[in-house]
Design a protein around this motif. Structure first.
Motif, mmCIF file in Angstrom:
data_model
loop_
_atom_site.group_PDB
_atom_site.id
_atom_site.type_symbol
_atom_site.label_atom_id
_atom_site.label_comp_id
_atom_site.label_asym_id
_atom_site.label_seq_id
_atom_site.Cartn_x
_atom_site.Cartn_y
_atom_site.Cartn_z
ATOM 1 N N GLU A 118 -12.601 -22.982 -1.507
ATOM 2 C CA GLU A 118 -13.706 -23.830 -1.062
ATOM 3 C C GLU A 118 -14.313 -23.384 0.273
ATOM 4 O O GLU A 118 -15.343 -23.902 0.708
ATOM 5 C CB GLU A 118 -13.221 -25.283 -0.938
ATOM 6 C CG GLU A 118 -12.299 -25.577 0.253
ATOM 7 C CD GLU A 118 -10.887 -25.002 0.107
ATOM 8 O OE1 GLU A 118 -10.157 -25.008 1.116
ATOM 9 O OE2 GLU A 118 -10.520 -24.564 -1.001
ATOM 10 N N LEU A 119 -13.680 -22.416 0.940
ATOM 11 C CA LEU A 119 -14.194 -21.949 2.231
ATOM 12 C C LEU A 119 -15.568 -21.303 2.096
ATOM 13 O O LEU A 119 -15.925 -20.777 1.039
ATOM 14 C CB LEU A 119 -13.217 -20.945 2.860
ATOM 15 C CG LEU A 119 -11.846 -21.488 3.294
ATOM 16 C CD1 LEU A 119 -10.934 -20.344 3.709
ATOM 17 C CD2 LEU A 119 -12.002 -22.483 4.442
ATOM 18 N N ARG A 120 -16.338 -21.332 3.190
ATOM 19 C CA ARG A 120 -17.632 -20.649 3.185
ATOM 20 C C ARG A 120 -17.443 -19.144 3.049
ATOM 21 O O ARG A 120 -16.441 -18.599 3.495
ATOM 22 C CB ARG A 120 -18.404 -20.956 4.473
ATOM 23 C CG ARG A 120 -19.193 -22.258 4.395
ATOM 24 C CD ARG A 120 -20.056 -22.484 5.616
ATOM 25 N NE ARG A 120 -19.247 -22.721 6.817
ATOM 26 C CZ ARG A 120 -19.320 -22.012 7.930
ATOM 27 N NH1 ARG A 120 -20.128 -20.966 8.004
ATOM 28 N NH2 ARG A 120 -18.579 -22.315 8.970
ATOM 29 N N ASN A 121 -18.423 -18.497 2.445
ATOM 30 C CA ASN A 121 -18.433 -17.048 2.204
ATOM 31 C C ASN A 121 -17.448 -16.608 1.109
ATOM 32 O O ASN A 121 -17.033 -15.455 1.070
ATOM 33 C CB ASN A 121 -18.195 -16.245 3.480
ATOM 34 C CG ASN A 121 -19.417 -16.234 4.381
ATOM 35 O OD1 ASN A 121 -20.419 -16.891 4.078
ATOM 36 N ND2 ASN A 121 -19.355 -15.502 5.474
ATOM 37 N N ILE A 138 -24.276 -11.189 4.765
ATOM 38 C CA ILE A 138 -24.318 -9.854 5.391
ATOM 39 C C ILE A 138 -25.309 -9.852 6.553
ATOM 40 O O ILE A 138 -25.030 -9.312 7.632
ATOM 41 C CB ILE A 138 -24.689 -8.779 4.347
ATOM 42 C CG1 ILE A 138 -23.584 -8.661 3.296
ATOM 43 C CG2 ILE A 138 -24.922 -7.424 5.017
ATOM 44 C CD1 ILE A 138 -23.967 -7.813 2.097
ATOM 45 N N LYS A 139 -26.456 -10.464 6.341
ATOM 46 C CA LYS A 139 -27.461 -10.548 7.413
ATOM 47 C C LYS A 139 -26.937 -11.328 8.608
ATOM 48 O O LYS A 139 -27.352 -11.101 9.750
ATOM 49 C CB LYS A 139 -28.737 -11.191 6.885
ATOM 50 C CG LYS A 139 -29.533 -10.279 5.950
ATOM 51 C CD LYS A 139 -30.735 -11.009 5.372
ATOM 52 C CE LYS A 139 -31.547 -10.087 4.465
ATOM 53 N NZ LYS A 139 -32.648 -10.801 3.788
ATOM 54 N N ASN A 140 -25.997 -12.246 8.358
ATOM 55 C CA ASN A 140 -25.396 -13.033 9.441
ATOM 56 C C ASN A 140 -24.167 -12.358 10.047
ATOM 57 O O ASN A 140 -23.414 -12.982 10.791
ATOM 58 C CB ASN A 140 -25.017 -14.429 8.936
ATOM 59 C CG ASN A 140 -26.245 -15.298 8.682
ATOM 60 O OD1 ASN A 140 -27.286 -15.098 9.313
ATOM 61 N ND2 ASN A 140 -26.139 -16.240 7.761
ATOM 62 N N GLY A 141 -23.936 -11.095 9.700
ATOM 63 C CA GLY A 141 -22.916 -10.322 10.405
ATOM 64 C C GLY A 141 -21.636 -10.008 9.656
ATOM 65 O O GLY A 141 -20.716 -9.416 10.227
ATOM 66 N N ASN A 165 -23.253 -1.152 3.993
ATOM 67 C CA ASN A 165 -22.389 -0.832 5.146
ATOM 68 C C ASN A 165 -21.330 -1.898 5.420
ATOM 69 O O ASN A 165 -20.967 -2.159 6.571
ATOM 70 C CB ASN A 165 -23.232 -0.603 6.408
ATOM 71 C CG ASN A 165 -24.165 0.578 6.260
ATOM 72 O OD1 ASN A 165 -23.756 1.652 5.830
ATOM 73 N ND2 ASN A 165 -25.438 0.375 6.599
ATOM 74 N N VAL A 166 -20.846 -2.502 4.330
ATOM 75 C CA VAL A 166 -19.742 -3.453 4.428
ATOM 76 C C VAL A 166 -18.466 -2.735 3.975
ATOM 77 O O VAL A 166 -18.472 -2.003 2.988
ATOM 78 C CB VAL A 166 -20.006 -4.685 3.523
ATOM 79 C CG1 VAL A 166 -18.810 -5.633 3.521
ATOM 80 C CG2 VAL A 166 -21.275 -5.412 3.968
ATOM 81 N N ASP A 228 -8.104 -8.591 6.423
ATOM 82 C CA ASP A 228 -9.208 -9.235 7.130
ATOM 83 C C ASP A 228 -10.410 -9.301 6.200
ATOM 84 O O ASP A 228 -10.684 -8.356 5.452
ATOM 85 C CB ASP A 228 -9.592 -8.445 8.380
ATOM 86 C CG ASP A 228 -8.503 -8.484 9.448
ATOM 87 O OD1 ASP A 228 -7.783 -9.498 9.520
ATOM 88 O OD2 ASP A 228 -8.378 -7.498 10.208
ATOM 89 N N ALA A 229 -11.153 -10.391 6.253
ATOM 90 C CA ALA A 229 -12.319 -10.528 5.367
ATOM 91 C C ALA A 229 -13.330 -11.499 5.946
ATOM 92 O O ALA A 229 -12.971 -12.526 6.515
ATOM 93 C CB ALA A 229 -11.881 -10.990 3.984
#
Length: 422
Positions: A118-121, A138-141, A165-166, A228-229
């Motif tokens: 349920e977490l964002r992203n 992606i646009k938010n970093g 570029n992720v 990490d994600a």
């Protein structure tokens, strides 16, 4: 006569276009929970990767519905069908009457129970809105992604993310990628190419838990590793989108069971596409065949029959044509044999990084996988469709110069001259 279609993808197009070849006047209503006109689902990864813009996503013109006299109820969700009263119930309470109904609701993402989903992203990867949301992240970093699933959808997601570029790690429960369409050797070829572009694979494990303060920060795997994600994309696979029909008299196995006219067990109700379970003539059994051309053909067949013209479609079988970076592949039919009566022809050129494999049963081609050497794939596919006996030429099937000249003279005349005498 009133035609109603639930769903608005390529199966719906096939249905609409077939109906309008027969019946130009009676109303057609299309209902979809998505707000977009019909678009190409296979292109969502290309949109995310920046290869196509939104204008190229659509497979029919803006005036498609108007030209075909279709009332499009977009952004409306169907919650139930009353088959006895021939009514479709929408989430806003509206009831839509039908005389003939096509169910073409496609597939929905398979999501295993996962703590932290349920977490964002945390995203799925099947609809246009999915990739728009990932694009926004992606646009938010967002810089690190974990893709869950190494099937076609998961790997296309991984490829698109790398192009943005992720950093990408793909998690797969099986011991190889693309396990449903490739053998171990072919899988290694594709995996090696993807790794060259920076994709990291974690095989034979799965996601145990996603953690973070409101949004994704870490992904814990069943093998104990912690990644990490900033983004998690679930692309394990799809299952027929039929939950709203369960408990009704409609016959559903894995998908909605249809005959070769796309009729269900309920009069005047048809099904097509990824939600339907039709006949796979290669496997010789009822199966869901979740591929784009099959969906259109099934929808078209349904449309003709709904409009009173008898048509059948019994030549469905799985086929995939896809590329990742510099690797291109085509697979069709049986590619993971489960019986001893399948004969295997294989040619692996490690220097050229090509791999060709053909499966035969009783002298007939029932499947193939070609990687980085896809010439003659169309010809081999036709051999599957036509049940052509290749016993006398099977020693030539994998040769690079194999062609129509290898076919018996009478077959060449039929293929090239339409049966005319040379």
């Amino acid at each position: 006569m009133k035609y109603v279609v639930i769903g608005n993808s390529v199966a719906a197009c096939g249905c609409i276009e077939a109906i309008r070849k027969v019946d130009t006047q009676n109303p057609i209503v299309v209902i979809s929970d998505e707000k977009y006109r019909v678009y190409s689902r296979p292109l969502i990864s290309y949109y995310l990767g920046g290869k196509v813009d939104e204008s190229k996503m659509y497979i029919r013109d803006e005036d498609y519905y108007e030209k075909n006299k279709v009332e499009a109820k977009l952004g409306k969700k169907v919650v139930a069908v009353d088959f006895a009263n021939k009514e479709v119930l929408l989430d806003d309470g509206e009831k839509v009457k039908y005389d003939k109904l096509l169910i073409a609701t496609g597939g929905k993402p398979f999501i295993p129970p996962t703590k932290g989903f349920e977490l964002r992203n945390v995203f799925t990867f099947i609809k246009f809105d999915d990739v728009k949301a990932i694009d926004e992240a992606i646009k938010n970093g967002a810089k690190k992604a974990v893709v869950v699933g190494a099937g076609l959808s998961g790997l296309k997601a991984a490829e698109a993310l790398i192009k943005r570029n992720v950093d990408v790690t793909v998690v797969e429960l099986a011991n190889r990628i693309l396990g449903s369409i490739l053998d171990l050797e072919a899988s290694k070829i594709v995996q090696s190419e993807l790794e060259k572009h920076g994709i990291v694979f974690k095989l034979e494990t799965s996601v145990d838990e996603i953690t973070g303060d409101g949004k994704v920060e870490k992904v814990k795997l069943k093998n104990g590793e912690v990644l990490d994600a900033d983004i998690v994309v679930f692309a394990i696979g799809v299952v027929p989108n039929v939950d709203f029909l369960k408990g009704t008299e409609l016959k559903i196995n894995r998908g909605i069971v249809v005959n070769n006219k796309m009729e269900t067990n309920i009069k005047d109700v048809y099904a097509a596409g990824d939600c339907a379970e039709g006949y796979d003539f290669v496997f010789e059994q009822q199966r869901v065949i979740p591929i784009w051309p099959n969906a259109y053909n099934q929808g078209e067949t349904a449309g003709y029959n709904m409009a009173g013209v008898e048509k059948t479609f019994d030549r469905g079988f799985p086929m995939n044509s896809i590329g990742f970076f510099d690797v291109h592949m085509i697979t069709a039919g049986i590619v993971v044999p489960n019986s001893d009566d399948i004969e295997v022809l294989v040619k692996h050129d490690k220097e050229k990084n090509t791999y060709r494999k053909i499966y035969l049963k009783n002298g007939r081609v029932v499947g193939f996988m070609f990687i980085n050497s896809i010439d003659r794939a169309g010809m081999i596919t036709n051999m599957i469709k036509e049940g052509f006996n290749v016993e006398s030429i099977k020693h030539r099937l994998l040769d690079e110069d194999f062609g129509y000249l290898d076919l018996p003279k009478e077959v060449r005349q039929e293929k090239i001259l339409g049966g005319a005498k040379a």
